[in-house]
Design an enzyme around this catalytic site. Structure first.
Site, PDB file in Angstrom:
ATOM      1  N   ASN A   1       0.196  -8.942   0.861  1.00  0.00           N
ATOM      2  CA  ASN A   1      -0.053  -8.086   2.025  1.00  0.00           C
ATOM      3  C   ASN A   1       0.874  -8.428   3.188  1.00  0.00           C
ATOM      4  OD1 ASN A   1      -2.107  -6.050   1.557  1.00  0.00           O
ATOM      5  ND2 ASN A   1      -3.485  -7.744   1.110  1.00  0.00           N
TER       6      ASN A   1
ATOM      7  N   GLU B   1      -7.130  -7.339  -7.716  1.00  0.00           N
ATOM      8  CA  GLU B   1      -8.136  -6.268  -7.614  1.00  0.00           C
ATOM      9  C   GLU B   1      -8.658  -5.865  -9.000  1.00  0.00           C
ATOM     10  OE1 GLU B   1      -7.737  -2.963  -5.009  1.00  0.00           O
ATOM     11  OE2 GLU B   1      -6.755  -4.137  -3.431  1.00  0.00           O
TER      12      GLU B   1
ATOM     13  N   ASP C   1      -0.398 -10.097  -4.584  1.00  0.00           N
ATOM     14  CA  ASP C   1      -0.319  -9.128  -3.492  1.00  0.00           C
ATOM     15  C   ASP C   1      -0.536  -9.940  -2.224  1.00  0.00           C
ATOM     16  OD1 ASP C   1      -0.686  -7.266  -1.527  1.00  0.00           O
ATOM     17  OD2 ASP C   1      -2.336  -6.193  -2.502  1.00  0.00           O
TER      18      ASP C   1
END
Length: 609
Positions: free
Chosen positions: A498, A351, A496
């Site tokens: 998730n 991100e 990440d």
């Protein structure tokens, strides 16, 4: 007369007096100002060169001329400009002289005689005390160390001296948080530059000592500056600096010579910091860079600004977080301090906004010896940084999962399985997730190479089957890089994902396979079910184990982030403890005024087996 016969060969190795002296002596010579400066920028890839100098009347000239143009034309234009400047100065002087002034006692008998018209000044270029012929082309004429004479004024020609192409200070500066100027150089490097910091010391500064900034804008007070005593690229303001602006004096250099200096003043005064942050205690474990045998690795979703500052984020996702703490300038102060304090060798970030990468992360981490690469997704992307003293970048092998699945023969078998489930295939191909893969080589032992992968898998809670397929594509691609392109090099896979440890994705990574009847194949209902069995080649382990959570927001907390390592080649030396639950929940949840993201960084020291 000098005609530059075979000039490029003849001038190899020729250096100006400034280049031959030490940096301190060079700066001293500049300060003394023995001769005016004419700066020439001339690079082979561009058709024009630029010439910058100041005329005697104070006007500054910046000329763009063809490199293939004869010198005589430039000298003629300089002479014309000098004549015009002289005429303007004379006219201004006459205007001032004729201005009525009752108290001056000026002679009222009428104006004096008109001054004689100025003649065009003599303009010559000399090299090694010989005039350069006017038919010599610009590219050859304007050599470093030449002397330009305009009338009685002489200019020392500096060809391609180090120069800043970009230089700026961050808008938001906080006490206790390092300030990293963003800089880009031409013909120089940051290590060769000189820096000197100043802080404001003006009448009325005492009124700031109570805390917040003055209600008066900085421009309304006459600022004076005192040296801060720091001559490094990075300056960390103290509480004593609160309410005061900062100034940075920079001289670009390359280790041999220096270019024109520039000064920057901060727009806003230093603000008070948030106090203790969630990462302060972690930094006690990471004060020093690890020894050569270790690889300190960080994986961190830093929360993209494009997501943090939406109305949905402020009112629904993070209503407990002070709005100013979601602003990018505030959060970047915290992220910069957190990341630089880990003294890491590898940093994998998710991100990452493109502007944050170039304007914030690169200046901060470069100042601490790291270099980075970026891969955009859509609105944000992935960044991998590595310590330059330990690693060099050999190659990059980034992919988009969707593009790789459709076009790379490596995934033909997987695509054939997926075609049987058109609805699931359609959903998968709509996703924009990417994989960043970098192959690094040890600077200490060139035989040691490592494959560093970084990703951010699909986020939706019901997207388990999509994450399974994305991970299958990722592992097949990483195998191709680490086994086919660079045989038997170890893998570090950060991201990440998730996925909590109870999901099919995590089971697939750790166990090496996933059965076709796993519940996650129907994670979004029976309509999108896509039963298939998957296997992968690696023997992987989560280096930081299975923490209770790496993501902590108001409505959810769980472990979503991992640093997967190749058990055949790497082992864990130590895991840097995560913040305590009390630290994480001091302001209810994350992000907060003391933590810049909704995720928590994973940090561990790895060791070659």
């Amino acid at each position: 007369m000098w005609r530059f016969s075979g000039v490029r060969a003849a001038l190899r190795g020729v250096r100006t007096a400034v280049e031959q002296c030490s940096p301190a002596e060079a700066v001293t010579e500049r300060a003394v100002g023995a001769m005016e400066r004419a700066v020439v920028r001339c690079v082979p890839s561009e058709p024009k060169l630029s010439l910058s100098f100041a005329l005697a009347d104070g006007s500054h000239k910046n000329m763009q001329r063809d490199q293939s143009e004869p010198l005589g034309r430039v000298l003629s234009r300089i002479a014309t400009n000098a004549l015009k400047g002289h005429a303007k100065a004379a006219a201004a002087k006459k205007s001032r002289k004729n201005r009525p002034n009752a108290s001056s006692g000026a002679d009222s008998s009428g104006p004096g005689p008109e001054p004689a018209a100025a003649s065009e000044p003599v303009v010559k270029l000399y090299y090694r005390e010989e005039a350069v012929a006017e038919d010599v082309l610009n590219v050859d004429a304007w050599q470093d160390g030449a002397v330009l004479q305009i009338g009685d004024v002489k200019y020392k020609v500096e060809r391609n001296p180090p120069a800043f192409t970009e230089l700026q200070l961050p808008r938001y500066i906080m006490a206790g948080f390092p300030v990293f100027p963003k800089l880009s150089l031409e013909f120089g490097n940051p290590a060769g530059c000189l820096f000197r910091w100043y802080k404001e010391a003006r009448p009325g500064a005492a009124e700031f000592e109570g805390g917040g900034p003055s209600s008066l804008p900085p421009s309304s007070l006459s600022a004076t500056w005192t040296e801060a005593g720091v001559q490094e690229r990075v300056y960390t303001p103290s509480n004593a600096d609160i309410g005061q602006r900062l100034k940075l004096h920079c001289t670009p250099g390359n280790g041999q010579r220096f270019g024109p200096s520039r000064e920057l003043e901060s727009v806003c005064p230093v603000e008070a910091g948030p106090g203790t942050c969630t990462f302060d205690h972690r930094h006690l474990y990471t004060k020093k860079v690890t020894e050569d045998a270790l690889i300190r690795t960080v994986s961190y979703n830093i929360l993209a600004d494009t997501y943090a500052q939406t109305e949905f984020s402020r009112t629904v996702l993070y209503p407990y977080c002070a709005p100013y703490a979601l602003e990018v300038d505030y959060r970047q102060n915290l992220i910069q301090k957190e990341l630089t304090g880990y003294s890491a060798d590898l940093i994998c970030l998710q991100e990452v906004d493109r502007a944050v990468f170039s304007d914030s992360l690169v200046p901060a981490l470069e100042a601490f010896g790291l270099e980075g690469v970026f891969r955009i997704k859509q609105h944000e992307g992935l960044a991998t940084f590595y310590r330059k003293s330990k690693f060099s970048l050999l190659s990059q092998h980034d992919i988009s999962f969707q593009e790789a699945l459709e076009s790379d023969p490596l995934h033909k078998e997987l695509l054939e399985k997926l075609v049987l489930y058109p609805l699931a295939q359609e959903k998968l191909l709509q996703r924009s997730s990417v994989l960043q893969v970098s192959v690094l080589q040890s600077t200490k032992d060139p035989s040691k190479k490592i494959c560093v992968a970084n990703t951010h898998l699909y986020w939706h809670p019901k997207g388990g089957y999509i994450r399974l397929i994305q991970m299958a594509i990722a592992l097949a691609h990483i195998k191709h890089v680490s086994c086919d392109l660079y045989p038997d090099i170890p893998v570090i896979f950060c991201g990440d994902f998730n996925s909590t440890p109870s999901t099919g994705m995590y089971e697939f990574v750790i166990n090496g396979s996933i059965p076709e009847d796993h519940a996650d194949w129907a994670s979004n209902g029976e309509e999108e079910r896509c039963n298939m069995s998957l296997k992968h080649f690696f023997k992987l382990k989560s280096a930081c184990g299975e923490p209770a959570y790496t993501n902590y927001v108001g409505g959810f907390h769980g472990c979503l982030d991992y640093i997967f390592i190749d058990l055949n080649a790497l082992e864990v030396e130590q895991v840097i403890p995560l913040p305590s639950h009390e630290e994480v929940t001091t302001h209810q949840a994350l992000p907060s005024v003391s933590h810049p993201s909704d995720h928590i960084a994973l940090v561990c020291d790895l060791k070659w087996k």
